[in-house]
Enzyme design. Structure first.
Site, PDB file in Angstrom:
ATOM      1  N   GLU A 152       0.854  -1.119  -0.023  1.00 38.48           N
ATOM      2  CA  GLU A 152       0.062   0.003   0.032  1.00 38.48           C
ATOM      3  C   GLU A 152       0.992   1.337  -0.086  1.00 38.48           C
ATOM      4  OE1 GLU A 152      -3.163  -0.290  -0.371  1.00 38.48           O
ATOM      5  OE2 GLU A 152      -3.124  -2.487  -0.105  1.00 38.48           O
ATOM      6  N   CYS A 190      -1.413   9.846   2.464  1.00 39.40           N
ATOM      7  CA  CYS A 190      -1.310   9.094   1.455  1.00 39.40           C
ATOM      8  C   CYS A 190      -2.387   9.562   0.361  1.00 39.40           C
ATOM      9  CB  CYS A 190      -1.196   7.568   1.402  1.00 39.40           C
ATOM     10  SG  CYS A 190      -2.614   7.003   2.488  1.00 39.40           S
TER      11      CYS A 190
HETATM   12  P1  NAD Z   1       8.737   4.845   4.030  1.00 42.74           P
HETATM   13  O1  NAD Z   1       8.671   3.876   2.984  1.00 42.74           O
HETATM   14  O2  NAD Z   1      10.344   5.528   4.171  1.00 42.74           O
HETATM   15  O3  NAD Z   1       8.624   4.099   5.485  1.00 42.74           O
HETATM   16  C1  NAD Z   1       7.314   3.149   5.611  1.00 42.74           C
HETATM   17  C2  NAD Z   1       7.906   2.020   6.469  1.00 42.74           C
HETATM   18  O4  NAD Z   1       8.738   1.295   5.901  1.00 42.74           O
HETATM   19  C3  NAD Z   1       8.761   2.522   7.738  1.00 42.74           C
HETATM   20  O5  NAD Z   1       8.556   1.566   8.679  1.00 42.74           O
HETATM   21  C4  NAD Z   1      10.204   2.203   7.260  1.00 42.74           C
HETATM   22  O6  NAD Z   1      11.082   1.929   8.281  1.00 42.74           O
HETATM   23  C5  NAD Z   1      10.048   1.221   6.512  1.00 42.74           C
HETATM   24  N1  NAD Z   1      10.992   0.705   5.292  1.00 42.74           N
HETATM   25  C6  NAD Z   1      11.748   1.720   4.588  1.00 42.74           C
HETATM   26  N2  NAD Z   1      12.535   1.134   3.653  1.00 42.74           N
HETATM   27  C7  NAD Z   1      12.180  -0.235   3.866  1.00 42.74           C
HETATM   28  C8  NAD Z   1      12.915  -1.334   3.324  1.00 42.74           C
HETATM   29  N3  NAD Z   1      13.827  -1.197   2.131  1.00 42.74           N
HETATM   30  N4  NAD Z   1      12.266  -2.617   3.514  1.00 42.74           N
HETATM   31  C9  NAD Z   1      11.566  -2.792   4.528  1.00 42.74           C
HETATM   32  N5  NAD Z   1      10.897  -1.589   5.253  1.00 42.74           N
HETATM   33  C10 NAD Z   1      11.418  -0.418   4.884  1.00 42.74           C
HETATM   34  O7  NAD Z   1       7.564   5.864   3.912  1.00 42.74           O
HETATM   35  P2  NAD Z   1       7.587   7.117   4.512  1.00 42.74           P
HETATM   36  O8  NAD Z   1       7.945   7.979   3.862  1.00 42.74           O
HETATM   37  O9  NAD Z   1       7.798   7.158   6.132  1.00 42.74           O
HETATM   38  O10 NAD Z   1       5.927   7.272   4.736  1.00 42.74           O
HETATM   39  C11 NAD Z   1       5.122   7.944   3.803  1.00 42.74           C
HETATM   40  C12 NAD Z   1       4.854   7.162   2.486  1.00 42.74           C
HETATM   41  O11 NAD Z   1       3.726   6.314   2.866  1.00 42.74           O
HETATM   42  C13 NAD Z   1       4.132   8.188   1.349  1.00 42.74           C
HETATM   43  O12 NAD Z   1       4.441   7.711   0.291  1.00 42.74           O
HETATM   44  C14 NAD Z   1       2.644   7.740   1.819  1.00 42.74           C
HETATM   45  O13 NAD Z   1       1.808   7.911   0.543  1.00 42.74           O
HETATM   46  C15 NAD Z   1       2.803   6.355   2.086  1.00 42.74           C
HETATM   47  N6  NAD Z   1       1.563   5.862   2.671  1.00 42.74           N
HETATM   48  C16 NAD Z   1       0.763   4.823   1.871  1.00 42.74           C
HETATM   49  C17 NAD Z   1      -0.461   4.626   2.529  1.00 42.74           C
HETATM   50  C18 NAD Z   1      -1.432   3.589   1.840  1.00 42.74           C
HETATM   51  O14 NAD Z   1      -2.412   2.937   2.442  1.00 42.74           O
HETATM   52  N7  NAD Z   1      -1.391   3.589   0.870  1.00 42.74           N
HETATM   53  C19 NAD Z   1      -0.764   4.884   3.575  1.00 42.74           C
HETATM   54  C20 NAD Z   1       0.327   5.709   4.426  1.00 42.74           C
HETATM   55  C21 NAD Z   1       1.340   6.200   4.082  1.00 42.74           C
END
Ligand code: NAD
Length: 494
Positions: free
Chosen positions: A259, A293
């Site tokens: 997601e 998001c």
């Molecule tokens: P991010 O991808 O940097 O981090 C999200 C999570 O993933 C964190 O727990 C992080 O530690 C982990 N992570 C990062 N790299 C990883 C990897 N290589 N392997 C495994 N885990 C990893 O996201 P962010 O910038 O902190 O959050 C915002 C983003 O999330 C935005 O793009 C937003 O649109 C999205 N988001 C999507 C939804 C949805 O339901 N579609 C909901 C909320 C946020």
């Protein structure tokens, strides 16, 4: 600004969680300090998990899960109902933690908590639902059935922006359907995205070993994705990280739900209720500093009303009060951290350099970014192509409904979309052609309910969904079972 960062105060989050937090160790690795975005003050210093911690958590979860799957539906549901009661009882405290960790306004936290509780309530009904069916068979003497069985251990990885609901939409249904969970919140939200879950479900009577919170960044996330005891990965976060998670899981033939980000369109047709549309546009782009998001990232407005729409948006942007999100006279808090701030500011700067007109905003005081409206945004500018994740409203004009549709679909993402029109049939005709997982007529893009299959298309995900009936797809798998009274023998060799 209602207050500068130095003047801010935030209430101490003393209460029910304190004894739990005193002994809580979400890892045995190096300690990691987090700060309150609103004040810059240190908030917590907690050890991160090591790869061994992840392996231990997943193995323990794997060992505990089969017995949990055998617990009666009534007992599993009762634990979820108790969890909902405990969550409700401590909502103010959890809300304070969410504010301290993320800098969210209380209204945002209020909505988030409503959704989190609704996720538990919905999950608590799942153990009561039929989990299979009898299917026809050409062998009349046998009974043939298909049933849904737990996937085993679910690895849940969540972002910081809505830690309670994004965690709960995985943890509650996964447990309800007989799975164990290893949860990794973002390092910025260890309590509202992690400790709170462990404390609530422990108090609710969840047997030991079924829910583990491990803290850490990408390395810990990747350790979860690749751990052999984790059967299914549920990832919510950025599209870039989601691609990496998808690659790792794909190589291991592991089911993964992704997601991801969005760049959502709000289309305002010439017959729209302008006041309602502008209020919706302001809310969907600016609330929680646009760090959502399904925030509206692109305002697509009919040329005949675009001037009035922009004026109304600007007027609202000017009225929004920035500052300490704990204060009653404040509407918007800080951007979560310097990195995100630089990203938002960079997108605005490069877009203005590329020809966009900055009508209001575009400046910041520390992490407090002023609500920003951009016009003359062309389709190659980052304000159009990128997920901004900040309080920025790019506006683009159109002449015909077909043009509006082409603009709305001019994105790699496909999470949410919205159309404002006084004609329901015209609005619906357009909305249904927007390539997005969730579309609304006469409502804005930031919308969720525990009963719906939440998720997106294109770069917003890999087609998986959270919520409602979709939870059966995410957290269980099919098994075909046949049974016969008379053991069957085979005339073989022929
Ligand atoms: P991010 O991808 O940097 O981090 C999200 C999570 O993933 C964190 O727990 C992080 O530690 C982990 N992570 C990062 N790299 C990883 C990897 N290589 N392997 C495994 N885990 C990893 O996201 P962010 O910038 O902190 O959050 C915002 C983003 O999330 C935005 O793009 C937003 O649109 C999205 N988001 C999507 C939804 C949805 O339901 N579609 C909901 C909320 C946020």
């Amino acid at each position: 600004m209602a207050a500068t960062a130095r003047e801010m105060t935030s209430p101490a989050a003393a209460g029910w969680l304190d004894p739990f937090l005193e002994t809580w160790r979400p890892g045995t690795g190096e300690p990691h300090e987090i700060r309150e975005p609103a004040t810059g003050r240190p908030l917590l210093n907690l050890p991160h998990a090591t790869p061994d911690d992840v392996a231990r958590a997943a193995a323990t979860a794997g060992a505990a899960q089969p017995a949990w799957a055998e617990v009666t539906y009534a007992d599993r549901a009762a634990i979820l109902r108790r969890a909902a009661e405990i969550y409700e009882a401590h909502r103010p405290e959890f809300g304070t933690w969410t504010q301290r960790e993320t800098g969210a306004h209380r209204n945002k936290v209020f909505h988030e908590q409503n959704f989190a509780v609704a996720e538990i309530h919905a999950a608590a009904t799942m153990p009561y639902q039929p989990y299979g069916s009898l299917v026809p068979t050409v062998q009349r003497e046998r009974m043939s059935m298909v049933r849904r069985i737990p996937v085993g251990v679910v690895g849940a990885i969540t972002p910081w922006n809505s830690p309670s609901v994004l965690g709960m939409r995985v943890v509650a249904p996964a447990l309800a359907l007989g799975n164990a969970v290893v949860l990794k919140p973002d390092p910025q939200t260890p309590v509202s995205g992690g400790a709170m879950f462990e404390a609530v479900f422990r108090e609710a009577g969840l047997p030991d070993g079924l829910l583990h919170v491990v803290l850490g960044g990408a390395e810990v996330g990747e350790a979860i994705v690749t751990d052999p005891n984790v059967n299914v990965v549920s990832f919510t976060g950025s599209t870039a990280a989601g691609r990496r998670v998808g690659e790792l899981a794909g190589r291991l033939l592991k089911k993964v739900s992704l997601e991801l980000g969005g760049n959502n369109a709000l289309v305002v047709l010439d017959d729209a209720d302008l006041d309602a549309a502008a209020s919706a546009g302001a809310y969907a782009s600016f609330q929680f500093q646009g760090q959502v998001c399904f925030a509206t990232g692109r305002h697509i407005v009919h040329r005949s009303i675009a001037g009035d729409y922009v004026d109304a948006l600007v007027e609202r942007a000017k009225r929004l009060r920035l500052g300490d999100p704990y204060r009653a006279d404040v509407d918007l808090g800080p951007i979560v951290n310097e990195k995100q701030l630089a990203r938002v500011d960079g997108i605005v700067r490069r877009s203005v350099d590329g020809g966009a007109r900055l009508v209001v905003g575009g400046t910041h005081d520390g992490l407090f970014y002023r609500p920003t409206v951009l016009t003359d945004v062309t389709r190659e500018l980052p304000a159009w192509t990128d997920e901004i994740f900040g309080p920025v409203a790019p506006v683009v004009v159109f002449e015909t409904d077909e043009e509006a549709l082409a603009l709305a679909n001019d994105t790699e993402y496909g999470l949410a979309g919205a159309v404002y029109s006084r004609s329901i049939s015209r609005g619906l005709a357009l909305a249904q052609r927007i390539r997005a997982g969730m579309v609304h007529v006469n409502d804005q893009t930031v919308n969720d309910e525990a009963t719906i299959p939440f998720g997106g298309m294109g770069s917003s995900g890999n087609g998986t969904r959270f919520g409602g009936a979709a939870n059966w797809d995410e957290f269980t798998q099919w098994q075909w079972v046949t049974v016969r009274d008379e053991p069957k023998s085979f005339p073989f060799p022929y």
